[in-house]
Design a protein around this motif. Sequence first.
Motif, PDB file in Angstrom:
ATOM      1  N   GLY A  57      21.780  -2.823 -70.998  1.00  0.00           N
ATOM      2  CA  GLY A  57      20.864  -2.136 -70.103  1.00  0.00           C
ATOM      3  C   GLY A  57      20.516  -0.750 -70.594  1.00  0.00           C
ATOM      4  N   SER A  58      19.733  -0.035 -69.822  1.00  0.00           N
ATOM      5  CA  SER A  58      19.316   1.326 -70.182  1.00  0.00           C
ATOM      6  C   SER A  58      20.409   2.303 -69.767  1.00  0.00           C
ATOM      7  CB  SER A  58      17.978   1.671 -69.509  1.00  0.00           C
ATOM      8  OG  SER A  58      18.067   1.466 -68.109  1.00  0.00           O
ATOM      9  N   THR A  59      21.482   2.292 -70.539  1.00  0.00           N
ATOM     10  CA  THR A  59      22.693   3.044 -70.198  1.00  0.00           C
ATOM     11  C   THR A  59      22.713   4.379 -70.919  1.00  0.00           C
ATOM     12  OG1 THR A  59      23.819   0.917 -70.024  1.00  0.00           O
ATOM     13  CG2 THR A  59      25.197   2.870 -70.050  1.00  0.00           C
ATOM     14  N   ASP A  60      23.077   5.430 -70.195  1.00  0.00           N
ATOM     15  CA  ASP A  60      23.048   6.759 -70.793  1.00  0.00           C
ATOM     16  C   ASP A  60      24.392   7.117 -71.416  1.00  0.00           C
ATOM     17  OD1 ASP A  60      24.771   7.607 -68.739  1.00  0.00           O
ATOM     18  OD2 ASP A  60      23.205   8.646 -67.625  1.00  0.00           O
ATOM     19  N   ARG A  61      24.463   8.334 -71.908  1.00  0.00           N
ATOM     20  CA  ARG A  61      25.645   8.812 -72.638  1.00  0.00           C
ATOM     21  C   ARG A  61      26.917   8.792 -71.798  1.00  0.00           C
ATOM     22  NH1 ARG A  61      23.235  14.760 -73.382  1.00  0.00           N
ATOM     23  NH2 ARG A  61      21.373  13.448 -73.531  1.00  0.00           N
ATOM     24  N   ASP A  62      26.781   8.865 -70.473  1.00  0.00           N
ATOM     25  CA  ASP A  62      27.955   8.858 -69.602  1.00  0.00           C
ATOM     26  C   ASP A  62      28.416   7.448 -69.245  1.00  0.00           C
ATOM     27  OD1 ASP A  62      28.013  11.606 -69.609  1.00  0.00           O
ATOM     28  OD2 ASP A  62      26.921  11.813 -67.720  1.00  0.00           O
ATOM     29  N   GLY A  63      27.608   6.442 -69.599  1.00  0.00           N
ATOM     30  CA  GLY A  63      27.932   5.075 -69.215  1.00  0.00           C
ATOM     31  C   GLY A  63      27.320   4.690 -67.888  1.00  0.00           C
ATOM     32  N   ASN A  64      26.266   5.387 -67.477  1.00  0.00           N
ATOM     33  CA  ASN A  64      25.575   5.116 -66.219  1.00  0.00           C
ATOM     34  C   ASN A  64      24.212   4.473 -66.469  1.00  0.00           C
ATOM     35  OD1 ASN A  64      27.664   6.287 -64.724  1.00  0.00           O
ATOM     36  ND2 ASN A  64      26.721   8.314 -64.812  1.00  0.00           N
ATOM     37  N   GLY A  65      23.832   3.568 -65.579  1.00  0.00           N
ATOM     38  CA  GLY A  65      22.522   2.952 -65.634  1.00  0.00           C
ATOM     39  C   GLY A  65      21.740   3.233 -64.369  1.00  0.00           C
ATOM     40  N   PRO A  66      20.581   2.581 -64.207  1.00  0.00           N
ATOM     41  CA  PRO A  66      19.769   2.813 -63.007  1.00  0.00           C
ATOM     42  C   PRO A  66      20.476   2.453 -61.712  1.00  0.00           C
ATOM     43  CG  PRO A  66      18.485   1.730 -64.718  1.00  0.00           C
ATOM     44  CD  PRO A  66      19.908   1.702 -65.178  1.00  0.00           C
ATOM     45  N   ALA A  95      17.425   4.638 -72.110  1.00  0.00           N
ATOM     46  CA  ALA A  95      18.014   5.486 -71.071  1.00  0.00           C
ATOM     47  C   ALA A  95      17.039   6.600 -70.716  1.00  0.00           C
ATOM     48  CB  ALA A  95      19.332   6.077 -71.552  1.00  0.00           C
ATOM     49  N   GLY A  96      16.719   6.703 -69.449  1.00  0.00           N
ATOM     50  CA  GLY A  96      15.790   7.730 -68.996  1.00  0.00           C
ATOM     51  C   GLY A  96      14.333   7.331 -69.079  1.00  0.00           C
ATOM     52  N   GLY A  97      14.085   6.066 -69.435  1.00  0.00           N
ATOM     53  CA  GLY A  97      12.707   5.598 -69.464  1.00  0.00           C
ATOM     54  C   GLY A  97      12.198   5.374 -70.878  1.00  0.00           C
ATOM     55  N   TRP A  98      10.999   4.847 -70.926  1.00  0.00           N
ATOM     56  CA  TRP A  98      10.348   4.464 -72.172  1.00  0.00           C
ATOM     57  C   TRP A  98       9.745   5.694 -72.840  1.00  0.00           C
ATOM     58  CZ3 TRP A  98       7.663  -0.812 -72.557  1.00  0.00           C
ATOM     59  CH2 TRP A  98       7.035  -0.959 -73.798  1.00  0.00           C
ATOM     60  N   ALA A 286      32.897  -1.845 -55.652  1.00  0.00           N
ATOM     61  CA  ALA A 286      32.775  -0.431 -55.286  1.00  0.00           C
ATOM     62  C   ALA A 286      33.008   0.474 -56.489  1.00  0.00           C
ATOM     63  CB  ALA A 286      33.760  -0.092 -54.171  1.00  0.00           C
ATOM     64  N   ALA A 287      33.878   0.052 -57.412  1.00  0.00           N
ATOM     65  CA  ALA A 287      34.240   0.879 -58.567  1.00  0.00           C
ATOM     66  C   ALA A 287      33.061   1.147 -59.486  1.00  0.00           C
ATOM     67  CB  ALA A 287      35.366   0.212 -59.349  1.00  0.00           C
ATOM     68  N   TYR A 288      32.027   0.305 -59.432  1.00  0.00           N
ATOM     69  CA  TYR A 288      30.870   0.480 -60.292  1.00  0.00           C
ATOM     70  C   TYR A 288      30.057   1.720 -59.934  1.00  0.00           C
ATOM     71  CZ  TYR A 288      31.292  -4.048 -62.642  1.00  0.00           C
ATOM     72  OH  TYR A 288      31.730  -5.104 -63.415  1.00  0.00           O
ATOM     73  N   SER A 289      30.299   2.299 -58.777  1.00  0.00           N
ATOM     74  CA  SER A 289      29.539   3.478 -58.350  1.00  0.00           C
ATOM     75  C   SER A 289      30.441   4.660 -58.023  1.00  0.00           C
ATOM     76  CB  SER A 289      28.674   3.135 -57.131  1.00  0.00           C
ATOM     77  OG  SER A 289      27.744   2.128 -57.435  1.00  0.00           O
ATOM     78  N   GLN A 290      31.683   4.596 -58.452  1.00  0.00           N
ATOM     79  CA  GLN A 290      32.635   5.662 -58.144  1.00  0.00           C
ATOM     80  C   GLN A 290      32.911   6.472 -59.409  1.00  0.00           C
ATOM     81  OE1 GLN A 290      35.730   3.183 -56.432  1.00  0.00           O
ATOM     82  NE2 GLN A 290      34.993   3.558 -54.364  1.00  0.00           N
ATOM     83  N   THR A 291      32.118   7.524 -59.588  1.00  0.00           N
ATOM     84  CA  THR A 291      32.204   8.300 -60.826  1.00  0.00           C
ATOM     85  C   THR A 291      33.512   9.069 -60.963  1.00  0.00           C
ATOM     86  OG1 THR A 291      31.072  10.160 -59.764  1.00  0.00           O
ATOM     87  CG2 THR A 291      29.709   8.565 -60.941  1.00  0.00           C
ATOM     88  N   ASP A 292      34.203   9.288 -59.842  1.00  0.00           N
ATOM     89  CA  ASP A 292      35.450  10.048 -59.903  1.00  0.00           C
ATOM     90  C   ASP A 292      36.684   9.149 -59.961  1.00  0.00           C
ATOM     91  OD1 ASP A 292      35.095   9.058 -57.366  1.00  0.00           O
ATOM     92  OD2 ASP A 292      35.791  10.870 -56.332  1.00  0.00           O
ATOM     93  N   ARG A 293      36.485   7.855 -60.027  1.00  0.00           N
ATOM     94  CA  ARG A 293      37.595   6.907 -60.069  1.00  0.00           C
ATOM     95  C   ARG A 293      38.205   6.895 -61.475  1.00  0.00           C
ATOM     96  NH1 ARG A 293      37.851   1.987 -56.894  1.00  0.00           N
ATOM     97  NH2 ARG A 293      39.943   1.115 -57.187  1.00  0.00           N
ATOM     98  N   ALA A 294      39.523   7.042 -61.562  1.00  0.00           N
ATOM     99  CA  ALA A 294      40.190   7.158 -62.854  1.00  0.00           C
ATOM    100  C   ALA A 294      40.193   5.836 -63.615  1.00  0.00           C
ATOM    101  CB  ALA A 294      41.620   7.635 -62.654  1.00  0.00           C
TER     102      ALA A 294
END
Length: 313
Positions: A57-66, A95-98, A286-294
Amino acid sequence: MRKGRLIAAIALLAFCGTIGDASAGEATIRVGNLDAVLTTPADVERPPVAVLIAGSGSTDRDGNGPQAKPATLKKLAEQLAERKIATLRYDKRGAGGWKPEFGKPEDFRFKDYVDDAVSLVNYLRDGGKFSRVAVAGHSEGGLVAILAARQTQLDRVVLLVTAARRQGDLLKAQLERRQIPPDVLEPILKAIDSIMAGQTVDPPPRGFAIAPSMQPSLASAFVIDPIDPLKSIDKPVLIVGGGRDLQVARLDFAALSAASPLAKTLWVPDMNHVLIDVTDDADNMAAYSQTDRALDTTMIDAVAAFIKADDKR
């Protein structure tokens, strides 16, 4: 699903900050057309460095997608810095668009992802600032890591929850596990088979809206089998799998391990696809959207020890 999207080009910045409990330097850099973050541990001369390669997918440097935003790569970089390992993580194409820097989206092929990883490895090697260079691929990024290891000089290869099957076959298996009505599912499965065979599906079926112009790009990813390329890698390999991974099965872990019998392996029973320990299906999602989860600490310790180890294959 649009793997042909293009990554933005941002001006060169340099900034040092503090990450986690360990003081580390973090610089936003540009390598060719790739925007990346180089994180270096404090007070370490020529540390080892790992290129962190994101999943699909369009994944950014942090490992996040849309949609999913687990910040997997950012957290991994922070934890490796605490263990005296530098990392380079980057925005994938898309990542971040075309953006226009990488040409037309319909001309994208999966090898472009591999070329990007190779260029980053070469950048790190050319400076002489690091004692060794590893690649750590997450999910689809593991396939990129395998292919990159055949094209450039690497010291270590880490495969985190990586599939052992062609991506088209993996996608079909994932769809078959979902509660999709047969009249919707069957045309999608047939379309995937057709695209893998080099055919164009026009119009695409309901629920699989991949434009005909983009299907060759998709096919370039769908048809690559990771097993033979993995067998040819002559550098140390670490294969990590998770027992609560909903996207990649244990059979993939076993097949990768069989293809690379000298590889080190780690199976983490409670770890999911974004490298977090979870208790049940609800917690997993839920873990897929928890950026502070270790992240799982056993996995992090194993990756760090493997990257720093002196053993040779």
